[in-house]
Design a protein around this motif. Structure first.
Motif, PDB file in Angstrom:
ATOM      1  N   PHE A 197     -10.894   3.322  -0.294  1.00 17.34           N
ATOM      2  CA  PHE A 197      -9.713   3.239  -1.163  1.00 17.34           C
ATOM      3  C   PHE A 197      -8.448   3.070  -0.317  1.00 17.34           C
ATOM      4  N   PHE A 198      -8.379   3.787   0.788  1.00 17.45           N
ATOM      5  CA  PHE A 198      -7.213   3.724   1.660  1.00 17.45           C
ATOM      6  C   PHE A 198      -7.096   2.352   2.326  1.00 17.45           C
ATOM      7  N   ILE A 199      -8.224   1.770   2.723  1.00 17.91           N
ATOM      8  CA  ILE A 199      -8.201   0.443   3.336  1.00 17.91           C
ATOM      9  C   ILE A 199      -7.742  -0.601   2.308  1.00 17.91           C
ATOM     10  N   SER A 200      -8.208  -0.458   1.071  1.00 18.22           N
ATOM     11  CA  SER A 200      -7.760  -1.366   0.007  1.00 18.22           C
ATOM     12  C   SER A 200      -6.257  -1.239  -0.208  1.00 18.22           C
ATOM     13  N   LEU A 201      -5.751  -0.010  -0.114  1.00 19.76           N
ATOM     14  CA  LEU A 201      -4.312   0.208  -0.256  1.00 19.76           C
ATOM     15  C   LEU A 201      -3.543  -0.478   0.870  1.00 19.76           C
ATOM     16  N   ILE A 202      -4.090  -0.444   2.078  1.00 19.53           N
ATOM     17  CA  ILE A 202      -3.438  -1.099   3.219  1.00 19.53           C
ATOM     18  C   ILE A 202      -3.389  -2.609   3.017  1.00 19.53           C
ATOM     19  N   ASN A 227      -0.075  -7.444   1.597  1.00 20.46           N
ATOM     20  CA  ASN A 227       0.216  -8.489   0.625  1.00 20.46           C
ATOM     21  C   ASN A 227       1.664  -8.404   0.137  1.00 20.46           C
ATOM     22  N   VAL A 228       2.088  -7.189  -0.183  1.00 24.68           N
ATOM     23  CA  VAL A 228       3.452  -6.971  -0.690  1.00 24.68           C
ATOM     24  C   VAL A 228       4.489  -7.305   0.378  1.00 24.68           C
ATOM     25  N   LEU A 259      -0.025  -3.427  -5.752  1.00 23.24           N
ATOM     26  CA  LEU A 259       0.233  -2.212  -4.978  1.00 23.24           C
ATOM     27  C   LEU A 259       0.338  -0.989  -5.877  1.00 23.24           C
ATOM     28  N   LEU A 260       1.058  -1.125  -6.977  1.00 21.69           N
ATOM     29  CA  LEU A 260       1.174  -0.009  -7.910  1.00 21.69           C
ATOM     30  C   LEU A 260      -0.194   0.391  -8.449  1.00 21.69           C
ATOM     31  N   ALA A 261      -1.029  -0.608  -8.744  1.00 21.42           N
ATOM     32  CA  ALA A 261      -2.376  -0.320  -9.233  1.00 21.42           C
ATOM     33  C   ALA A 261      -3.179   0.439  -8.179  1.00 21.42           C
ATOM     34  N   SER A 262      -3.066   0.028  -6.918  1.00 28.19           N
ATOM     35  CA  SER A 262      -3.791   0.711  -5.843  1.00 28.19           C
ATOM     36  C   SER A 262      -3.312   2.147  -5.685  1.00 28.19           C
TER      37      SER A 262
END
Length: 547
Positions: free
Chosen positions: A339-344, A349-350, A186-189
């Motif tokens: 990028f936003f979808i990957s963040l979601i 996951n978190v 998550l931090l990486a995203s």
């Protein structure tokens, strides 16, 4: 005696008295070690976003930036070639594979803590090289070296936590490692999302350089934690083992709890040495593969269980989303901000992983792995069917993303932590460091294989499977479901020594019904004073002083 002698060790025949009550001190000391998952997760995750950054693509390939109003085909062309994408992503896993195997030796020679610290140092060297890179060569070399460091830590953190954690919360503690991995992802995203639009080297150097902070925190923090008591028993330093147990359990050394737990560890180690005697350096590795394939308690069967468990975790296909998600969502053509979808997906996951802290101790390892695989395979086949039938339908794409998130939920709450928990529990002390190392290296080997072949499966200039790739992941998750049902034992609530006894007396399908009925100390023999037989103590001290 060599390694530090101890006069006598009080033992017990009561299976409920082999470990001290849980204290917050013990919980927090073990939980901190899980922090190692953050830099493992961050290092695995940052590359997903960096490979989609315009500046990084231009720097690596020399391709011109797409003009304003570029067509979808022009935007798809502006991407890393499949071979370059594959190399940059997979080279880390190649390093971690060898790093994990080397760590199995180091953990027995210099200890669990020092191996983790060494991994942090090696990792930071790799990060420095990546940060300084302005072309393909240096970033590949840096990721390879960093991979060795990640291999050290990913293997030995699991070993360290499993050996130090109280049995009743061991699954939750080790699950915390997987949770830390998701935090790192998550931090990486988040960092990738913040720097994606920079048109200078800061776009990729900032995400890379931040990794050094995680290594510093872990390396410095672990230096203040005690060594694993089981490492000291393996080396024959029983006085040091008693001192560490006292610190971990919050009890004085002379406490019956400390003495009884030490006696059980010593007696179990002596028993395992009698079953498979130790020899030369090479024979100690060969011991991992001794015994009958049909016997669940044999070293060979345990090694196969550990290595195949980590292979299956990679077969779930979840790293396709975390390594190639941004690229995949871009290829769908109907998503404005991949990028936003990957963040979601990373956020799902978190948020899903902490559920396992409770479920893995309430329901056990085996049910989580079985039902988790079933949930994942259903979601993956649904994504594959929808994406194949109507790939250009915006509503269908939204449904696909929803099921991908549900699929990640199943992984994060079951196979994500469960696979790490099991490999830390199933190996006997004489081969535990090497068994965990082999299992972790298996994870990285299959991680490397998947990251090498995936760009060729889904790349626009290669296989171009698109959503059809989820048919593959669904089929592999079906194999995970069958594997978990027939081969995974239940280890919930057992000490590491009781797991050894359970594997001897039952089968994976019946293991949940097994109940401890004796201690190793009682089986090997107690004196009239209720202490462990002195010849057992002397033998462990003598053998432990010879490596």
């Amino acid at each position: 005696m060599p390694g530090g002698a101890i006069a006598e060790v009080t033992a017990t025949t009561d299976v409920e008295r082999i470990e001290a009550p849980i204290t917050w001190k013990a919980y927090l000391m073990c939980a901190f070690a899980a922090f190692g998952g953050i830099y493992f997760g961050y290092d695995s995750g940052y590359i997903n976003g960096v490979k989609g950054m315009a500046y990084f693509i231009h720097q690596q390939t020399g391709k011109p930036y797409p003009p304003p109003g570029a067509t979808p085909d022009e935007k798809k062309y502006f991407a890393l070639e499949s071979w370059r994408d594959s190399l940059i992503t997979s080279i880390l896993s190649a390093g971690t594979f060898f790093g994990a195997i080397i760590a199995g030796d180091l953990a027995d020679f210099i200890g669990r803590r020092l191996t983790i610290i060494a991994g942090c140092v090696v990792f930071m060297v790799g990060v420095i090289l990546q940060t300084a890179s302005a072309g393909l060569g240096l970033i590949v070399a840096g990721r390879l070296i960093a991979g060795f460091g990640v291999g050290f830590v990913s293997a030995i953190i699991i070993l360290y936590m499993s050996e130090c954690s109280p049995r009743k919360i061991r699954g939750a503690i080790v699950s915390g490692y997987q949770f830390a991995i998701t935090i790192g992802l998550l931090l990486a995203s988040c960092v990738d999302y913040a720097t994606q639009d920079r048109m200078d080297t800061g776009s990729y150097r900032i995400p890379i350089a931040i990794q050094m902070l995680w290594a510093l925190i872990l390396g410095i923090g672990i230096a203040f934690l005690p060594e694993s008591p089981r490492y000291f028993v393996k080396r024959g330093k029983l006085d040091d083992a008693a001192s560490v147990l006292s610190r971990l359990r919050g009890q004085p050394i002379e406490s019956d709890y400390v003495q009884h737990e030490l006696a059980e560890i010593v007696a179990n180690h002596e028993y395992e040495l009698q079953v498979v005697p130790q020899g030369s350096y090479w024979s100690s590795w060969a011991n991992c593969f001794k015994g009958s394939l049909m016997k669940p308690s044999s070293n060979l069967r345990r090694t196969i269980l550990g290595t195949s468990m980590q292979m299956m975790q990679q077969w779930t296909g979840v790293n396709f989303i975390f390594y190639f998600g941004t690229t995949f969502f871009t290829q769908l053509g109907t998503i404005s901000n991949p990028f936003f979808i990957s963040l979601i997906t990373t956020l799902v996951n978190v948020c899903s992983t902490p559920i396992s802290f409770w479920t893995i101790e309430r329901f056990g390892r085996r049910p989580l792995l079985i039902w988790g695989a079933l949930g994942m395979l259903i979601c993956e086949f649904l994504v594959a069917i929808m994406g194949t039938a109507q790939p250009d339908n915006t509503a269908i794409v939204k449904a696909m993303i929803a099921f991908i998130c549900i699929y990640i939920f199943f992984f994060a709450s079951t196979w994500g932590p469960g696979a790490w928990v099991v490999i830390g529990e199933v190996f006997p002390l004489p081969i535990r460091s090497r068994g965990v190392a082999l299992s972790t290296s298996s994870n990285w080997l299959w991680n490397c294989i998947i990251t090498v072949i995936t760009p060729y499966l889904v790349g626009e200039d290669k296989g171009n499977l698109g959503a059809k790739v989820f048919f593959l992941w669904g089929a592999l998750c079906t194999a995970c479901f069958v594997y978990a049902y027939f081969l995974v034992p239940e280890t919930k609530g057992l000490s590491l020594e009781q797991v050894d006894k359970m594997l001897e007396e039952t089968t994976p399908r019946n293991s949940a019904r097994w109940v401890p009925h004796t201690t190793f100390a009682a089986e090997l023999g107690l004196t009239e004073k209720g202490t462990l037989a002195p010849e057992i103590v002397e033998d462990v001290e003598r053998k432990g002083s010879v490596i």
